[in-house]
Design a protein around this motif. Structure first.
Motif, mmCIF file in Angstrom:
data_model
loop_
_atom_site.group_PDB
_atom_site.id
_atom_site.type_symbol
_atom_site.label_atom_id
_atom_site.label_comp_id
_atom_site.label_asym_id
_atom_site.label_seq_id
_atom_site.Cartn_x
_atom_site.Cartn_y
_atom_site.Cartn_z
ATOM 1 N N TYR A 184 0.862 -1.176 0.000
ATOM 2 C CA TYR A 184 0.000 0.000 0.000
ATOM 3 C C TYR A 184 0.904 1.234 0.000
ATOM 4 O O TYR A 184 1.188 1.799 1.055
ATOM 5 C CB TYR A 184 -0.912 0.005 1.235
ATOM 6 C CG TYR A 184 -1.944 -1.088 1.205
ATOM 7 C CD1 TYR A 184 -3.207 -0.849 0.690
ATOM 8 C CD2 TYR A 184 -1.646 -2.362 1.660
ATOM 9 C CE1 TYR A 184 -4.162 -1.846 0.648
ATOM 10 C CE2 TYR A 184 -2.590 -3.371 1.624
ATOM 11 C CZ TYR A 184 -3.841 -3.110 1.114
ATOM 12 O OH TYR A 184 -4.773 -4.107 1.073
ATOM 13 N N PRO A 185 1.379 1.648 -1.160
ATOM 14 C CA PRO A 185 2.299 2.791 -1.204
ATOM 15 C C PRO A 185 1.610 4.084 -0.775
ATOM 16 O O PRO A 185 0.417 4.267 -0.990
ATOM 17 C CB PRO A 185 2.728 2.860 -2.670
ATOM 18 C CG PRO A 185 1.713 2.079 -3.427
ATOM 19 C CD PRO A 185 1.093 1.105 -2.477
ATOM 20 N N ALA A 186 2.397 4.949 -0.145
ATOM 21 C CA ALA A 186 1.866 6.225 0.325
ATOM 22 C C ALA A 186 2.873 7.334 0.040
ATOM 23 O O ALA A 186 4.067 7.089 -0.071
ATOM 24 C CB ALA A 186 1.582 6.153 1.821
ATOM 25 N N ARG A 187 2.341 8.525 -0.076
ATOM 26 C CA ARG A 187 3.156 9.735 -0.247
ATOM 27 C C ARG A 187 4.102 9.648 -1.445
ATOM 28 O O ARG A 187 5.315 9.716 -1.299
ATOM 29 C CB ARG A 187 3.953 10.036 1.014
ATOM 30 C CG ARG A 187 3.085 10.358 2.190
ATOM 31 C CD ARG A 187 3.941 10.765 3.349
ATOM 32 N NE ARG A 187 3.087 11.016 4.504
ATOM 33 C CZ ARG A 187 3.546 11.258 5.699
ATOM 34 N NH1 ARG A 187 4.841 11.287 5.908
ATOM 35 N NH2 ARG A 187 2.736 11.475 6.675
ATOM 36 N N ASP A 188 3.541 9.514 -2.614
ATOM 37 C CA ASP A 188 4.370 9.448 -3.813
ATOM 38 C C ASP A 188 4.845 10.854 -4.192
ATOM 39 O O ASP A 188 4.291 11.507 -5.036
ATOM 40 C CB ASP A 188 3.632 8.775 -4.966
ATOM 41 C CG ASP A 188 2.366 9.498 -5.370
ATOM 42 O OD1 ASP A 188 1.758 10.139 -4.503
ATOM 43 O OD2 ASP A 188 2.000 9.434 -6.552
ATOM 44 N N SER A 189 5.880 11.301 -3.508
ATOM 45 C CA SER A 189 6.432 12.633 -3.757
ATOM 46 C C SER A 189 6.994 12.705 -5.179
ATOM 47 O O SER A 189 7.141 11.690 -5.845
ATOM 48 C CB SER A 189 7.530 12.952 -2.753
ATOM 49 O OG SER A 189 8.654 12.123 -2.993
ATOM 50 N N GLY A 190 7.306 13.888 -5.618
ATOM 51 C CA GLY A 190 7.818 14.078 -6.970
ATOM 52 C C GLY A 190 9.040 13.234 -7.267
ATOM 53 O O GLY A 190 9.153 12.637 -8.331
ATOM 54 N N VAL A 191 9.962 13.156 -6.317
ATOM 55 C CA VAL A 191 11.188 12.383 -6.523
ATOM 56 C C VAL A 191 10.862 10.892 -6.630
ATOM 57 O O VAL A 191 11.340 10.201 -7.532
ATOM 58 C CB VAL A 191 12.199 12.629 -5.383
ATOM 59 C CG1 VAL A 191 13.394 11.715 -5.508
ATOM 60 C CG2 VAL A 191 12.633 14.080 -5.363
ATOM 61 N N VAL A 192 10.029 10.408 -5.724
ATOM 62 C CA VAL A 192 9.644 8.994 -5.757
ATOM 63 C C VAL A 192 8.918 8.692 -7.058
ATOM 64 O O VAL A 192 9.178 7.687 -7.717
ATOM 65 C CB VAL A 192 8.772 8.623 -4.539
ATOM 66 C CG1 VAL A 192 8.211 7.227 -4.664
ATOM 67 C CG2 VAL A 192 9.573 8.778 -3.259
#
Length: 64
Positions: free
Chosen positions: A17-25
């Protein structure tokens, strides 16, 4: 890499359950060809945890 991990875990009945897909990620996932992970990303860790609990409750059925 995360896509392969998700696939390997999926074969064992485990879901990421991926979370917080920031720009870098997001950029790294796209560059690695794992952008499918972004379709299932949650905005916060709490939202990811809630999604996991809901899915587990649904899997247990109404007789839980």
């Amino acid at each position: 890499m995360l896509g392969r991990l998700a696939d390997a875990l999926g074969h064992r009945g485990i879901r990421l359950y991926p979370a917080r897909d920031s720009g870098v990620v997001r950029d790294v996932l796209v560059a690695a060809g794992d952008e499918a992970m972004l379709a299932h990303a949650h905005p916060t860790v709490e939202a990811a945890g809630t999604a996991a609990r809901v899915e587990l409750d649904e899997a247990d059925g109404p007789d839980r």
